[in-house]
Design a protein around this motif. Structure first.
Motif, PDB file in Angstrom:
ATOM      1  N   UNK A   1      -6.395   7.095  30.891  1.00 50.90           N
ATOM      2  CA  UNK A   1      -7.427   8.052  30.509  1.00 50.90           C
ATOM      3  C   UNK A   1      -7.744   8.004  29.003  1.00 50.90           C
ATOM      4  N   UNK A   2      -6.851   7.423  28.201  1.00 50.57           N
ATOM      5  CA  UNK A   2      -7.135   7.287  26.773  1.00 50.57           C
ATOM      6  C   UNK A   2      -7.974   6.062  26.456  1.00 50.57           C
ATOM      7  N   UNK A   3      -8.152   5.183  27.431  1.00 48.01           N
ATOM      8  CA  UNK A   3      -8.806   3.897  27.176  1.00 48.01           C
ATOM      9  C   UNK A   3     -10.246   4.040  26.685  1.00 48.01           C
ATOM     10  N   UNK A   4     -10.904   5.117  27.016  1.00 48.06           N
ATOM     11  CA  UNK A   4     -12.296   5.311  26.602  1.00 48.06           C
ATOM     12  C   UNK A   4     -12.427   5.997  25.251  1.00 48.06           C
ATOM     13  N   UNK A   5     -11.304   6.379  24.659  1.00 49.83           N
ATOM     14  CA  UNK A   5     -11.338   7.040  23.356  1.00 49.83           C
ATOM     15  C   UNK A   5     -11.666   6.023  22.263  1.00 49.83           C
ATOM     16  N   UNK A   6     -12.483   6.444  21.291  1.00 49.01           N
ATOM     17  CA  UNK A   6     -12.831   5.566  20.183  1.00 49.01           C
ATOM     18  C   UNK A   6     -11.791   5.619  19.077  1.00 49.01           C
ATOM     19  N   UNK A   7     -11.088   6.750  18.961  1.00 54.26           N
ATOM     20  CA  UNK A   7     -10.103   6.895  17.916  1.00 54.26           C
ATOM     21  C   UNK A   7     -10.735   7.254  16.578  1.00 54.26           C
ATOM     22  N   UNK A   8      -9.964   7.522  15.564  1.00 50.72           N
ATOM     23  CA  UNK A   8      -8.503   7.462  15.643  1.00 50.72           C
ATOM     24  C   UNK A   8      -7.907   8.636  16.405  1.00 50.72           C
ATOM     25  N   UNK A   9      -6.773   8.390  17.045  1.00 48.13           N
ATOM     26  CA  UNK A   9      -6.051   9.401  17.801  1.00 48.13           C
ATOM     27  C   UNK A   9      -4.865   9.912  17.009  1.00 48.13           C
ATOM     28  N   UNK A  10      -4.487  11.155  17.277  1.00 49.86           N
ATOM     29  CA  UNK A  10      -3.299  11.722  16.656  1.00 49.86           C
ATOM     30  C   UNK A  10      -2.048  11.132  17.306  1.00 49.86           C
ATOM     31  N   UNK A  11      -0.989  11.017  16.527  1.00 49.77           N
ATOM     32  CA  UNK A  11       0.288  10.536  17.060  1.00 49.77           C
ATOM     33  C   UNK A  11       0.852  11.491  18.104  1.00 49.77           C
TER      34      UNK A  11
ATOM     35  N   UNK B   1      -4.746   4.811  15.149  1.00 44.60           N
ATOM     36  CA  UNK B   1      -4.006   6.069  15.064  1.00 44.60           C
ATOM     37  C   UNK B   1      -4.160   6.678  13.674  1.00 44.60           C
ATOM     38  N   UNK B   2      -3.985   7.992  13.598  1.00 43.59           N
ATOM     39  CA  UNK B   2      -4.060   8.697  12.330  1.00 43.59           C
ATOM     40  C   UNK B   2      -2.956   9.745  12.254  1.00 43.59           C
ATOM     41  N   UNK B   3      -2.249   9.806  11.113  1.00 44.51           N
ATOM     42  CA  UNK B   3      -2.407   9.005   9.897  1.00 44.51           C
ATOM     43  C   UNK B   3      -1.885   7.583  10.102  1.00 44.51           C
ATOM     44  N   UNK B   4      -2.338   6.629   9.308  1.00 44.44           N
ATOM     45  CA  UNK B   4      -1.897   5.244   9.509  1.00 44.44           C
ATOM     46  C   UNK B   4      -0.433   5.043   9.133  1.00 44.44           C
ATOM     47  N   UNK B   5       0.247   4.221   9.947  1.00 43.06           N
ATOM     48  CA  UNK B   5       1.617   3.799   9.659  1.00 43.06           C
ATOM     49  C   UNK B   5       1.590   2.276   9.612  1.00 43.06           C
ATOM     50  N   UNK B   6       2.179   1.719   8.572  1.00 40.91           N
ATOM     51  CA  UNK B   6       2.073   0.285   8.353  1.00 40.91           C
ATOM     52  C   UNK B   6       3.411  -0.436   8.540  1.00 40.91           C
ATOM     53  N   UNK B   7       3.285  -1.691   8.954  1.00 43.78           N
ATOM     54  CA  UNK B   7       4.423  -2.612   8.956  1.00 43.78           C
ATOM     55  C   UNK B   7       4.154  -3.677   7.902  1.00 43.78           C
ATOM     56  N   UNK B   8       5.180  -4.027   7.123  1.00 41.75           N
ATOM     57  CA  UNK B   8       5.062  -5.105   6.150  1.00 41.75           C
ATOM     58  C   UNK B   8       5.998  -6.234   6.548  1.00 41.75           C
ATOM     59  N   UNK B   9       5.447  -7.426   6.674  1.00 40.26           N
ATOM     60  CA  UNK B   9       6.244  -8.619   6.979  1.00 40.26           C
ATOM     61  C   UNK B   9       6.427  -9.399   5.682  1.00 40.26           C
ATOM     62  N   UNK B  10       7.683  -9.720   5.372  1.00 39.63           N
ATOM     63  CA  UNK B  10       7.984 -10.440   4.141  1.00 39.63           C
ATOM     64  C   UNK B  10       8.605 -11.797   4.440  1.00 39.63           C
ATOM     65  N   UNK B  11       8.409 -12.706   3.509  1.00 41.79           N
ATOM     66  CA  UNK B  11       9.075 -14.006   3.559  1.00 41.79           C
ATOM     67  C   UNK B  11      10.379 -13.873   2.789  1.00 41.79           C
ATOM     68  N   UNK B  12      11.508 -14.047   3.495  1.00 45.54           N
ATOM     69  CA  UNK B  12      12.833 -13.876   2.900  1.00 45.54           C
ATOM     70  C   UNK B  12      13.470 -15.249   2.655  1.00 45.54           C
ATOM     71  N   UNK B  13      13.961 -15.464   1.430  1.00 43.42           N
ATOM     72  CA  UNK B  13      14.695 -16.678   1.094  1.00 43.42           C
ATOM     73  C   UNK B  13      15.907 -16.291   0.247  1.00 43.42           C
ATOM     74  N   UNK B  14      16.821 -17.249   0.052  1.00 34.48           N
ATOM     75  CA  UNK B  14      17.953 -17.012  -0.837  1.00 34.48           C
ATOM     76  C   UNK B  14      17.497 -17.121  -2.285  1.00 34.48           C
ATOM     77  N   UNK B  15      17.925 -16.184  -3.114  1.00 35.09           N
ATOM     78  CA  UNK B  15      17.558 -16.211  -4.529  1.00 35.09           C
ATOM     79  C   UNK B  15      18.138 -17.454  -5.204  1.00 35.09           C
ATOM     80  N   UNK B  16      17.363 -18.008  -6.116  1.00 36.81           N
ATOM     81  CA  UNK B  16      17.850 -19.117  -6.908  1.00 36.81           C
ATOM     82  C   UNK B  16      17.817 -20.465  -6.224  1.00 36.81           C
ATOM     83  N   UNK B  17      17.338 -20.518  -4.985  1.00 40.26           N
ATOM     84  CA  UNK B  17      17.263 -21.792  -4.269  1.00 40.26           C
ATOM     85  C   UNK B  17      15.815 -22.243  -4.166  1.00 40.26           C
ATOM     86  N   UNK B  18      15.540 -23.401  -4.720  1.00 37.48           N
ATOM     87  CA  UNK B  18      14.175 -23.924  -4.656  1.00 37.48           C
ATOM     88  C   UNK B  18      13.884 -24.422  -3.247  1.00 37.48           C
ATOM     89  N   UNK B  19      12.723 -24.088  -2.694  1.00 38.18           N
ATOM     90  CA  UNK B  19      12.381 -24.584  -1.357  1.00 38.18           C
ATOM     91  C   UNK B  19      12.108 -26.070  -1.375  1.00 38.18           C
TER      92      UNK B  19
END
Length: 321
Positions: free
Chosen positions: A178-188, A263-281
Motif C-alpha cells: 500500500x506504500x508503493x504509490x506514495x511519492x515520498x518522502x515518508x517518515x521513518x 525517507x525523511x529525515x535523511x540517513x546516510x551511509x558512507x563507504x570508505x576505501x580502507x588500506x594500511x597506513x604507510x603502505x604504498x599501493x
C-alpha cells in the motif's frame, strides 16, 4: 653471494667465458679491455680462486671457473627475469590485487569496473572476497587483503580511510504494497506500522541505522532478519515486509520491480576505501581503484554522492590516469 661481488663483474666473467677472449668480450660489452680485465681480477680476488687459465693464444675457465660460471649464469638470468617481472608490474601488465567488499559493492561497482579494466590490463588478476563490514578490517590488518571498501569508521592509526561514496537510505517495498504509490518522502515512523525486514547485527547497515534516532525505527523491532542483501531482496519481493536500504542497493532492487521511496529525515551511509597506513599501493591496486572510481561516478545521482577527489587518492598513492 659475497656482497662485494657486482653484477658488472659477473657479466664480464661470463662474457670472457663465452667468447674465450678478453678482446672479444670487451667489444661485446662495449667497454675497454683494461676495464674488463680489472673487473675479472677483482672478481677472482673476491671469490679467492683463479677463474681463468690465460695463455697468449686463448683464455679458458679453470675447473673452479666452469663451476662458478654455472652459478653466475643462473644468478644473472634469475635477476633479469625478476627485473622483467618488476617492470611488468610497474607497467601494469600483470599483478594480483586482493580486495574485500560487500555483495552490493561487488555486483554494482567492482564487477563492472573489472570488465572495463580487463580490456586494458588483461594481465592484472583480482581476487574479490565478499565480507561483512566488521570482518574487512581484520583481513586488511592481517595482510590478507590489499584494501577493502567498507562502512566501518577508521579503527586506529594503523589504517587509512578515504570516503569514496555516500548514499542515502530509501524505503523499499513490493509493488503491491500500500506504500508503493506514495511519492515520498515518508517518515521513518512507517516502519513502526508495517512488518520490517532488516540486516543481521553483524551488518554495517544495521549499525548505521541504530546510530541514528530516526533510523532506529527500521532496525530495532524487526519481523525478519537476514545476513545478505540477496536474501533481503527476495523477502521484500515476496511481500514479507518493507526495509530501509542505501540507494545503491535500492537501485539494484528496483531492477526487479521493487519500489523505492525517499525517507525523511535523511540517513546516510558512507563507504570508505580502507588500506594500511604507510603502505604504498601497487600499480595494479591503483588501476583497480581508478576503475572502481570511474564506475562510482557513473552511478552518481540524486541519493548517491561521490565525495572523493583524484587529489585525495593521489595523496594516498593511488595515482589515477
Amino acid at each position: 653471494m659475497n656482497p662485494n661481488i657486482t653484477l658488472r663483474q659477473l657479466r664480464a666473467f661470463l662474457a670472457v667465458t663465452e667468447h674465450g677472449s678478453f678482446t672479444k668480450a670487451a667489444a661485446v660489452l662495449n667497454i675497454t679491455q683494461s676495464a674488463l680485465t680489472t673487473a675479472v681480477k677483482n672478481l677472482e680476488t673476491e671469490v679467492g680462486l683463479r677463474l681463468f687459465d690465460r695463455t697468449t693464444r686463448q683464455v679458458e675457465p679453470t675447473a673452479y671457473g666452469r663451476q662458478f660460471a654455472t652459478l653466475a649464469r643462473r644468478f644473472t638470468e634469475d635477476l633479469e627475469r625478476g627485473m622483467d617481472d618488476l617492470r611488468a608490474h610497474v607497467d601494469r601488465q600483470q599483478g594480483l590485487v586482493v580486495v574485500g567488499a560487500t555483495a552490493t559493492m561487488i555486483t554494482s561497482v567492482l564487477v563492472p569496473a573489472l570488465k572495463e579494466m580487463s580490456e586494458r590490463f588483461p594481465g592484472i588478476r583480482v581476487r574479490i572476497i565478499e565480507v561483512l563490514t566488521a570482518e574487512a578490517i581484520e583481513h586488511v590488518r592481517r595482510g590478507d587483503m590489499d584494501m577493502a571498501f567498507t562502512t566501518v569508521a577508521l579503527p586506529d592509526a594503523d589504517f587509512d580511510a578515504v570516503p569514496v561514496m555516500r548514499d542515502v537510505f530509501d524505503l523499499v517495498c513490493p509493488p503491491s504494497h500500500r506504500l508503493a504509490d506514495e511519492d515520498g518522502p515518508l517518515s521513518w515512523d512507517v516502519f513502526r506500522t508495517y512488518p520490517t525486514i532488516g540486516m543481521s547485527g553483524e551488518s554495517g547497515l544495521r549499525g548505521i541505522l541504530m546510530g541514528h534516532e530516526a533510523g532506529q525505527a527500521a532496525a530495532a523491532q524487526l519481523a525478519y532478519e537476514v545476513s545478505s542483501v540477496w536474501g533481503l531482496t527476495r523477502m521484500v519481493r515476496e511481500s514479507l515486509g518493507i526495509a530501509a536500504v542505501p540507494s545503491l542497493i535500492a537501485q539494484e532492487m528496483a531492477t526487479e520491480g521493487i519500489r523505492r521511496i525517499r525517507l525523511s529525515p535523511p540517513v546516510y551511509r558512507t563507504v570508505s576505501l580502507i588500506t594500511r597506513s604507510g603502505r604504498s599501493p601497487t600499480p595494479a591496486a591503483a588501476t583497480l581503484v581508478a576503475a572502481a572510481l570511474s564506475r562510482l561516478r557513473d552511478l552518481e545521482c540524486d541519493g548517491i554522492e561521490i565525495p572523493v577527489t583524484d587529489a585525495q587518492l593521489a595523496e594516498r598513492g593511488f595515482a589515477l590516469d
